[in-house]
Design a protein around this motif. Structure first.
Motif, PDB file in Angstrom:
ATOM      1  N   VAL A 217      -2.711  -5.932   0.959  1.00  0.00           N
ATOM      2  CA  VAL A 217      -1.400  -5.679   1.545  1.00  0.00           C
ATOM      3  C   VAL A 217      -0.570  -4.754   0.658  1.00  0.00           C
ATOM      4  O   VAL A 217      -0.781  -4.665  -0.550  1.00  0.00           O
ATOM      5  N   ALA A 218       0.350  -4.063   1.302  1.00  0.00           N
ATOM      6  CA  ALA A 218       1.427  -3.361   0.608  1.00  0.00           C
ATOM      7  C   ALA A 218       2.653  -4.261   0.691  1.00  0.00           C
ATOM      8  O   ALA A 218       3.084  -4.618   1.789  1.00  0.00           O
ATOM      9  N   THR A 219       3.211  -4.631  -0.457  1.00  0.00           N
ATOM     10  CA  THR A 219       4.296  -5.608  -0.512  1.00  0.00           C
ATOM     11  C   THR A 219       5.560  -4.971  -1.072  1.00  0.00           C
ATOM     12  O   THR A 219       5.519  -4.275  -2.093  1.00  0.00           O
ATOM     13  N   VAL A 220       6.680  -5.226  -0.386  1.00  0.00           N
ATOM     14  CA  VAL A 220       7.996  -4.833  -0.877  1.00  0.00           C
ATOM     15  C   VAL A 220       8.839  -6.103  -0.956  1.00  0.00           C
ATOM     16  O   VAL A 220       8.913  -6.868   0.006  1.00  0.00           O
ATOM     17  N   THR A 235      10.606   1.022   3.677  1.00  0.00           N
ATOM     18  CA  THR A 235      10.008   1.481   2.416  1.00  0.00           C
ATOM     19  C   THR A 235       8.499   1.318   2.455  1.00  0.00           C
ATOM     20  O   THR A 235       7.747   2.217   2.041  1.00  0.00           O
ATOM     21  N   ALA A 236       8.033   0.175   2.965  1.00  0.00           N
ATOM     22  CA  ALA A 236       6.588  -0.038   3.066  1.00  0.00           C
ATOM     23  C   ALA A 236       5.962   0.964   4.019  1.00  0.00           C
ATOM     24  O   ALA A 236       4.893   1.523   3.729  1.00  0.00           O
ATOM     25  N   GLY A 237       6.634   1.202   5.167  1.00  0.00           N
ATOM     26  CA  GLY A 237       6.091   2.157   6.131  1.00  0.00           C
ATOM     27  C   GLY A 237       6.001   3.564   5.573  1.00  0.00           C
ATOM     28  O   GLY A 237       5.008   4.278   5.793  1.00  0.00           O
ATOM     29  N   ALA A 238       7.033   3.985   4.815  1.00  0.00           N
ATOM     30  CA  ALA A 238       7.006   5.325   4.215  1.00  0.00           C
ATOM     31  C   ALA A 238       5.888   5.442   3.183  1.00  0.00           C
ATOM     32  O   ALA A 238       5.202   6.469   3.100  1.00  0.00           O
ATOM     33  N   GLN A 244      -1.283   7.888   3.000  1.00  0.00           N
ATOM     34  CA  GLN A 244      -2.294   8.067   4.052  1.00  0.00           C
ATOM     35  C   GLN A 244      -3.185   6.821   4.182  1.00  0.00           C
ATOM     36  O   GLN A 244      -4.399   6.911   4.323  1.00  0.00           O
ATOM     37  N   ARG A 245      -2.509   5.677   4.150  1.00  0.00           N
ATOM     38  CA  ARG A 245      -3.217   4.404   4.334  1.00  0.00           C
ATOM     39  C   ARG A 245      -3.089   3.966   5.787  1.00  0.00           C
ATOM     40  O   ARG A 245      -2.278   4.507   6.558  1.00  0.00           O
ATOM     41  N   THR A 246      -3.837   2.985   6.170  1.00  0.00           N
ATOM     42  CA  THR A 246      -3.870   2.516   7.549  1.00  0.00           C
ATOM     43  C   THR A 246      -3.481   1.049   7.618  1.00  0.00           C
ATOM     44  O   THR A 246      -4.043   0.220   6.879  1.00  0.00           O
ATOM     45  N   ARG A 247      -2.528   0.730   8.469  1.00  0.00           N
ATOM     46  CA  ARG A 247      -2.187  -0.675   8.694  1.00  0.00           C
ATOM     47  C   ARG A 247      -3.295  -1.328   9.494  1.00  0.00           C
ATOM     48  O   ARG A 247      -3.754  -0.786  10.503  1.00  0.00           O
ATOM     49  N   GLU A 271       9.290 -11.453   0.621  1.00  0.00           N
ATOM     50  CA  GLU A 271       8.245 -10.430   0.446  1.00  0.00           C
ATOM     51  C   GLU A 271       7.819  -9.932   1.818  1.00  0.00           C
ATOM     52  O   GLU A 271       7.360 -10.706   2.663  1.00  0.00           O
ATOM     53  N   VAL A 272       7.992  -8.633   2.054  1.00  0.00           N
ATOM     54  CA  VAL A 272       7.530  -8.005   3.282  1.00  0.00           C
ATOM     55  C   VAL A 272       6.135  -7.450   3.013  1.00  0.00           C
ATOM     56  O   VAL A 272       5.946  -6.637   2.109  1.00  0.00           O
ATOM     57  N   ASN A 273       5.171  -7.890   3.808  1.00  0.00           N
ATOM     58  CA  ASN A 273       3.761  -7.533   3.581  1.00  0.00           C
ATOM     59  C   ASN A 273       3.181  -6.795   4.770  1.00  0.00           C
ATOM     60  O   ASN A 273       3.301  -7.242   5.905  1.00  0.00           O
ATOM     61  N   VAL A 274       2.530  -5.668   4.489  1.00  0.00           N
ATOM     62  CA  VAL A 274       1.842  -4.901   5.528  1.00  0.00           C
ATOM     63  C   VAL A 274       0.363  -4.855   5.177  1.00  0.00           C
ATOM     64  O   VAL A 274      -0.025  -4.279   4.156  1.00  0.00           O
ATOM     65  N   PRO A 275      -0.492  -5.488   6.005  1.00  0.00           N
ATOM     66  CA  PRO A 275      -1.932  -5.418   5.728  1.00  0.00           C
ATOM     67  C   PRO A 275      -2.443  -3.969   5.826  1.00  0.00           C
ATOM     68  O   PRO A 275      -2.079  -3.243   6.739  1.00  0.00           O
ATOM     69  N   ILE A 276      -3.264  -3.579   4.869  1.00  0.00           N
ATOM     70  CA  ILE A 276      -3.771  -2.193   4.838  1.00  0.00           C
ATOM     71  C   ILE A 276      -5.278  -2.200   4.600  1.00  0.00           C
ATOM     72  O   ILE A 276      -5.835  -3.155   4.041  1.00  0.00           O
ATOM     73  N   ALA A 277      -5.896  -1.124   5.038  1.00  0.00           N
ATOM     74  CA  ALA A 277      -7.330  -0.970   4.815  1.00  0.00           C
ATOM     75  C   ALA A 277      -7.586  -0.789   3.317  1.00  0.00           C
ATOM     76  O   ALA A 277      -6.811  -0.137   2.610  1.00  0.00           O
ATOM     77  N   VAL A 278      -8.693  -1.363   2.853  1.00  0.00           N
ATOM     78  CA  VAL A 278      -9.060  -1.243   1.432  1.00  0.00           C
ATOM     79  C   VAL A 278      -9.500   0.181   1.142  1.00  0.00           C
ATOM     80  O   VAL A 278     -10.242   0.781   1.920  1.00  0.00           O
TER      81      VAL A 278
END
Length: 278
Positions: A217-220, A235-238, A244-247, A271-278
């Motif tokens: 995840v990307a965490t803010v 901020t996480a989306g930007a 160039q990651r993928t949710r 904590e705002v978490n966005v799952p992302i591809a490894v």
């Protein structure tokens, strides 16, 4: 409304002094048909008022000072001759004022919150890429009216948590959060789930036990009330776009320190978490 106009007529200046209404406002009220002079000289245009109109002028002033606009004053002034009708209409006006006061109070609270966030905005919010661990959770998934309705879900959640904890004090872990399933932001009919880390075996009606997988995840980290939490999401989306990651899944919040533990929003940590591809 006082319709008797006895006595010597007064000039507009004299009437202004006694009524507490400026000459400018008296002319304005006359033009709007609220408080017309008793007499207007057809040659000079001088306006004269009767002493009996001072009572109406006082009522106009009270209505104005209580927040009534000119259309409302024009509607209410004749009702002083019908007290029951006036009482009902004034109660309606009072209800409107109370609703407006609540709206203003909410806006003031938001403005205070935004002022408090200025310093935080000056500091760049950091994005941390990490592995969020697999979790076994007690899970309540619903479609609700809007995002603030999440609070009502947590109120419902308290009963089962209290019941299960009374039988097993170790049933719940420390982590709790909410997952948002809609791909886009929605103004209504929001699909979400709230959850808490769960070690127990019993499953209350309407709930599920779900195994959340380990995720990258990307965490803010957001500090403060939820009014400005969208900054953390942005901020996480930007960051994801820039990198160039993928949710890979729905965004979810983890409430590290929230309203369930502390009523003061200044102390909340989410904590705002966005799952992302490894």
């Amino acid at each position: 409304m006082n319709r008797e106009l006895p006595g010597t007529l007064m000039s507009i200046g004299e009437f202004s002094r006694y009524s507490g209404l400026s000459v400018r406002m008296l002319r304005h009220y006359a033009e709007r048909g609220v408080l017309a002079p008793a007499e207007v000289d057809e040659f000079s245009g001088y306006r004269r008022y009767a002493p009996g109109q001072l009572q109406d002028a006082g009522r106009v002033r009270m209505l104005r000072d209580s927040g009534c606009g000119i259309p409302a004053i024009a509607e209410l002034l004749p009702l002083f001759d019908s007290p029951d009708m006036l009482r009902l209409r004034l109660q309606s006006h009072l209800d409107e004022l109370k609703a407006e006061a609540r709206r203003v109070a909410e806006q003031q609270a938001l403005a205070v919150n935004l002022l408090g966030e200025l310093e935080a905005r000056a500091r760049r919010l950091d994005v941390v890429e990490r592995t969020f661990p697999a979790l076994r959770v007690l899970y309540l998934r619903r479609t609700v009216a809007d995002y603030p309705s999440e609070g009502a879900l947590w109120v419902n959640f308290r009963g089962p948590v209290a019941e299960l904890t009374s039988h097993d004090p170790e049933a719940f872990g420390d982590l709790g959060g909410a997952t948002y399933f809609d791909d886009e932001y929605r103004d209504a009919d929001v699909e979400m789930a709230i959850w808490r880390e769960y070690r127990g075996a019993s499953v209350p009606d309407g709930y599920e036990v779900v195994e959340l997988p380990e995720q990258r995840v990307a965490t803010v980290t957001h500090r403060g009330g939820f009014e400005t939490i969208s900054e953390a999401t942005a901020t996480a989306g930007a960051w994801i776009a820039d990198q160039q990651r993928t949710r890979t899944g729905p965004i979810f919040n983890v409430y590290v320190h929230g309203p369930g533990r502390d009523p003061n929003p200044e102390n909340w940590v989410t904590e705002v978490n966005v799952p992302i591809a490894v």
